[in-house]
Design a protein around this motif. Structure first.
Motif, PDB file in Angstrom:
ATOM      1  N   GLY A  96       0.798  -1.216   0.000  1.00 28.32           N
ATOM      2  CA  GLY A  96       0.000   0.000   0.000  1.00 28.32           C
ATOM      3  C   GLY A  96       0.829   1.263   0.000  1.00 28.32           C
ATOM      4  O   GLY A  96       0.285   2.370  -0.054  1.00 28.32           O
ATOM      5  N   GLY A  97       2.160   1.110   0.066  1.00 25.50           N
ATOM      6  CA  GLY A  97       3.023   2.274   0.067  1.00 25.50           C
ATOM      7  C   GLY A  97       2.738   3.184   1.237  1.00 25.50           C
ATOM      8  O   GLY A  97       2.623   2.725   2.385  1.00 25.50           O
ATOM      9  N   ASN A  98       2.575   4.470   0.979  1.00 28.55           N
ATOM     10  CA  ASN A  98       2.350   5.434   2.051  1.00 28.55           C
ATOM     11  C   ASN A  98       0.966   5.345   2.674  1.00 28.55           C
ATOM     12  O   ASN A  98       0.681   6.037   3.649  1.00 28.55           O
ATOM     13  N   ALA A  99       0.097   4.477   2.147  1.00 31.46           N
ATOM     14  CA  ALA A  99      -1.187   4.211   2.785  1.00 31.46           C
ATOM     15  C   ALA A  99      -1.044   3.169   3.895  1.00 31.46           C
ATOM     16  O   ALA A  99      -1.973   2.966   4.682  1.00 31.46           O
ATOM     17  N   ASN A 100       0.122   2.547   3.967  1.00 32.75           N
ATOM     18  CA  ASN A 100       0.375   1.550   4.999  1.00 32.75           C
ATOM     19  C   ASN A 100       0.342   2.208   6.382  1.00 32.75           C
ATOM     20  O   ASN A 100       0.858   3.314   6.553  1.00 32.75           O
ATOM     21  N   PRO A 101      -0.250   1.562   7.382  1.00 37.25           N
ATOM     22  CA  PRO A 101      -0.324   2.170   8.724  1.00 37.25           C
ATOM     23  C   PRO A 101       1.033   2.581   9.295  1.00 37.25           C
ATOM     24  O   PRO A 101       1.131   3.611   9.972  1.00 37.25           O
ATOM     25  N   LEU A 102       2.084   1.801   9.026  1.00 33.38           N
ATOM     26  CA  LEU A 102       3.401   2.166   9.527  1.00 33.38           C
ATOM     27  C   LEU A 102       3.900   3.455   8.884  1.00 33.38           C
ATOM     28  O   LEU A 102       4.554   4.284   9.528  1.00 33.38           O
ATOM     29  N   GLN A 103       3.589   3.631   7.615  1.00 32.04           N
ATOM     30  CA  GLN A 103       3.989   4.855   6.919  1.00 32.04           C
ATOM     31  C   GLN A 103       3.201   6.058   7.434  1.00 32.04           C
ATOM     32  O   GLN A 103       3.739   7.171   7.535  1.00 32.04           O
ATOM     33  N   LYS A 104       1.941   5.848   7.746  1.00 36.33           N
ATOM     34  CA  LYS A 104       1.143   6.946   8.291  1.00 36.33           C
ATOM     35  C   LYS A 104       1.699   7.410   9.625  1.00 36.33           C
ATOM     36  O   LYS A 104       1.747   8.619   9.915  1.00 36.33           O
ATOM     37  N   LEU A 105       2.155   6.477  10.439  1.00 33.34           N
ATOM     38  CA  LEU A 105       2.777   6.844  11.713  1.00 33.34           C
ATOM     39  C   LEU A 105       4.078   7.605  11.480  1.00 33.34           C
ATOM     40  O   LEU A 105       4.380   8.589  12.173  1.00 33.34           O
ATOM     41  N   LEU A 106       4.860   7.148  10.515  1.00 34.10           N
ATOM     42  CA  LEU A 106       6.125   7.819  10.206  1.00 34.10           C
ATOM     43  C   LEU A 106       5.883   9.253   9.756  1.00 34.10           C
ATOM     44  O   LEU A 106       6.614  10.177  10.148  1.00 34.10           O
ATOM     45  N   MET A 107       4.859   9.473   8.952  1.00 38.48           N
ATOM     46  CA  MET A 107       4.584  10.823   8.470  1.00 38.48           C
ATOM     47  C   MET A 107       4.102  11.747   9.580  1.00 38.48           C
ATOM     48  O   MET A 107       4.301  12.963   9.516  1.00 38.48           O
ATOM     49  N   LEU A 108       3.515  11.194  10.635  1.00 44.14           N
ATOM     50  CA  LEU A 108       3.154  12.016  11.789  1.00 44.14           C
ATOM     51  C   LEU A 108       4.400  12.611  12.439  1.00 44.14           C
ATOM     52  O   LEU A 108       4.358  13.717  12.989  1.00 44.14           O
ATOM     53  N   PHE A 109       5.497  11.892  12.369  1.00 36.49           N
ATOM     54  CA  PHE A 109       6.772  12.396  12.884  1.00 36.49           C
ATOM     55  C   PHE A 109       7.415  13.390  11.917  1.00 36.49           C
ATOM     56  O   PHE A 109       7.961  14.416  12.334  1.00 36.49           O
ATOM     57  N   ILE A 110       7.329  13.095  10.616  1.00 42.71           N
ATOM     58  CA  ILE A 110       8.024  13.903   9.616  1.00 42.71           C
ATOM     59  C   ILE A 110       7.389  15.280   9.443  1.00 42.71           C
ATOM     60  O   ILE A 110       8.090  16.287   9.319  1.00 42.71           O
ATOM     61  N   ARG A 111       6.056  15.363   9.451  1.00 45.04           N
ATOM     62  CA  ARG A 111       5.369  16.624   9.130  1.00 45.04           C
ATOM     63  C   ARG A 111       5.798  17.785  10.025  1.00 45.04           C
ATOM     64  O   ARG A 111       6.117  18.865   9.516  1.00 45.04           O
ATOM     65  N   PRO A 112       5.834  17.627  11.358  1.00 44.06           N
ATOM     66  CA  PRO A 112       6.254  18.764  12.180  1.00 44.06           C
ATOM     67  C   PRO A 112       7.708  19.145  11.968  1.00 44.06           C
ATOM     68  O   PRO A 112       8.079  20.310  12.124  1.00 44.06           O
ATOM     69  N   VAL A 113       8.544  18.181  11.605  1.00 46.99           N
ATOM     70  CA  VAL A 113       9.945  18.495  11.327  1.00 46.99           C
ATOM     71  C   VAL A 113      10.039  19.395  10.100  1.00 46.99           C
ATOM     72  O   VAL A 113      10.789  20.371  10.082  1.00 46.99           O
ATOM     73  N   LEU A 114       9.250  19.107   9.086  1.00 49.60           N
ATOM     74  CA  LEU A 114       9.248  19.936   7.878  1.00 49.60           C
ATOM     75  C   LEU A 114       8.722  21.337   8.157  1.00 49.60           C
ATOM     76  O   LEU A 114       9.161  22.314   7.532  1.00 49.60           O
ATOM     77  N   ARG A 115       7.817  21.448   9.118  1.00 50.71           N
ATOM     78  CA  ARG A 115       7.291  22.763   9.474  1.00 50.71           C
ATOM     79  C   ARG A 115       8.244  23.540  10.384  1.00 50.71           C
ATOM     80  O   ARG A 115       8.026  24.708  10.683  1.00 50.71           O
ATOM     81  N   GLY A 116       9.290  22.828  10.853  1.00 50.71           N
ATOM     82  CA  GLY A 116      10.244  23.488  11.748  1.00 50.71           C
ATOM     83  C   GLY A 116       9.765  23.589  13.175  1.00 50.71           C
ATOM     84  O   GLY A 116      10.283  24.374  13.971  1.00 50.71           O
ATOM     85  N   THR A 117       8.788  22.746  13.532  1.00 49.57           N
ATOM     86  CA  THR A 117       8.229  22.818  14.898  1.00 49.57           C
ATOM     87  C   THR A 117       8.772  21.722  15.794  1.00 49.57           C
ATOM     88  O   THR A 117       8.395  21.623  16.945  1.00 49.57           O
ATOM     89  N   ASN A 118       9.658  20.885  15.237  1.00 47.62           N
ATOM     90  CA  ASN A 118      10.213  19.794  16.040  1.00 47.62           C
ATOM     91  C   ASN A 118      11.576  19.447  15.470  1.00 47.62           C
ATOM     92  O   ASN A 118      11.690  19.056  14.323  1.00 47.62           O
ATOM     93  N   SER A 119      12.624  19.608  16.242  1.00 48.15           N
ATOM     94  CA  SER A 119      13.968  19.300  15.763  1.00 48.15           C
ATOM     95  C   SER A 119      14.300  17.830  15.936  1.00 48.15           C
ATOM     96  O   SER A 119      15.340  17.401  15.471  1.00 48.15           O
TER      97      SER A 119
END
Length: 291
Positions: free
Chosen positions: A268-291
């Motif tokens: 399922g690629g990025n629809a995979n539950p593990l990938q969805k969890l990973l993106m929860l970590f990545i998104r704030p880093v891209l916004r600069g709100t979490n180092s």
């Protein structure tokens, strides 16, 4: 025109024999690869494949070499500052194999020339900038339409992540699922898909060096060299039809700094539950709100 006096293809690539047969080397000589991007990984791919004895190249890049390229781009030097990357890499490929058939695309790859760029190509090798999402999507979609194997080897930290998009198997879009997403989300999904294992994350010692608003991030020559080795081997496997190469949704990542190798499988690629969890970590880093 490259001086061909003294050049002998058989002698130039004779030390490949043993790992490939004479007949396989002849097949490599008849093969054409397309490489979009001639910077960090793209330039290293071009030289590695030239030394493998590949006979045909389609090289694309619209950029010129600058001083900040010196840490990782094989074509960059004081002598090449301000020169078109694609022209410099064409010269370097021809200096290795003056018989090579090389076509260059100095405007990069666009909707207007993508068909010409991929015409007669046996394998597509991805080397374009991380942030060039639209061009990358265009290229992988056209490869899927034409049944051309497409590979990307991403330089991550001091390591490499490999994805192989095999004709008839999972496509780039089916894996990354970026269609219709805002640009920042596309970046998040691309990072997550490239690096499900995130082996490089623990030793990022200066997080502020990653700035997506300015489209810049840290890089190393070691990663580019590893990418070229993995890519050259993978292209050899595809062209010669031997050796295991797992297509997406499989991904491979090797990190030299941590001395770790990881194979991930994400149905399922990025629809995979593990990938969805990973993106929860990545998104704030891209916004600069979490180092």
């Amino acid at each position: 025109m490259q001086d061909q006096s003294g050049f002998d293809y058989g002698k130039a690539f004779s030390r490949n024999i043993g790992w490939v047969t004479e007949a396989e080397q002849a097949k490599l000589r008849r093969s054409t690869v397309a490489i979009a991007g001639q910077g960090g990984v793209g330039g290293a791919h071009a030289l590695t494949l030239a030394r493998l004895g590949i006979g045909g190249f389609r090289l694309a890049d619209f950029d010129e070499f600058e001083v900040h390229n010196f840490n990782r781009q094989v074509g960059s030097s004081m002598e090449t500052i301000g020169r078109p990357k694609v022209k410099v890499m064409e010269e370097m490929v021809r200096a290795i194999n003056p018989e090579a058939e090389v076509r260059t695309f100095d405007q990069g790859v666009t909707e207007a020339n993508v068909a010409d760029f991929l015409e007669g190509v046996a394998v597509y090798v991805d080397g374009i900038d991380f942030f060039a999402v639209d061009a990358r999507r265009l290229l992988f979609a056209e490869c899927a339409r034409r049944g051309i194997p497409a590979l990307t080897a991403a330089p991550l930290g001091m390591g490499v992540a490999l994805l192989y998009f095999k004709p008839g198997a999972m496509s780039f879009e089916e894996y990354f699922k970026v269609d219709g997403q805002p640009r920042q989300e596309q970046y998040a999904r691309f990072i997550a898909g490239l690096s499900p294992a995130m082996l490089q994350r623990p030793y990022l010692v200066a997080p502020l060096a990653v700035n997506f608003a300015e489209r810049r991030g840290p890089s190393t020559m070691m990663a580019c060299d590893l990418c070229a080795g993995v890519m050259g081997t993978s292209v050899l496997k595809v062209l010669l039809g031997r050796g295991e190469l797992r297509p997406a949704p499989w991904a491979m990542q090797f990190d030299a700094y941590r001395q770790k190798l990881s194979f991930t499988w994400r149905p399922g690629g990025n629809a995979n539950p593990l990938q969805k969890l990973l993106m929860l970590f990545i998104r704030p880093v891209l916004r600069g709100t979490n180092s």
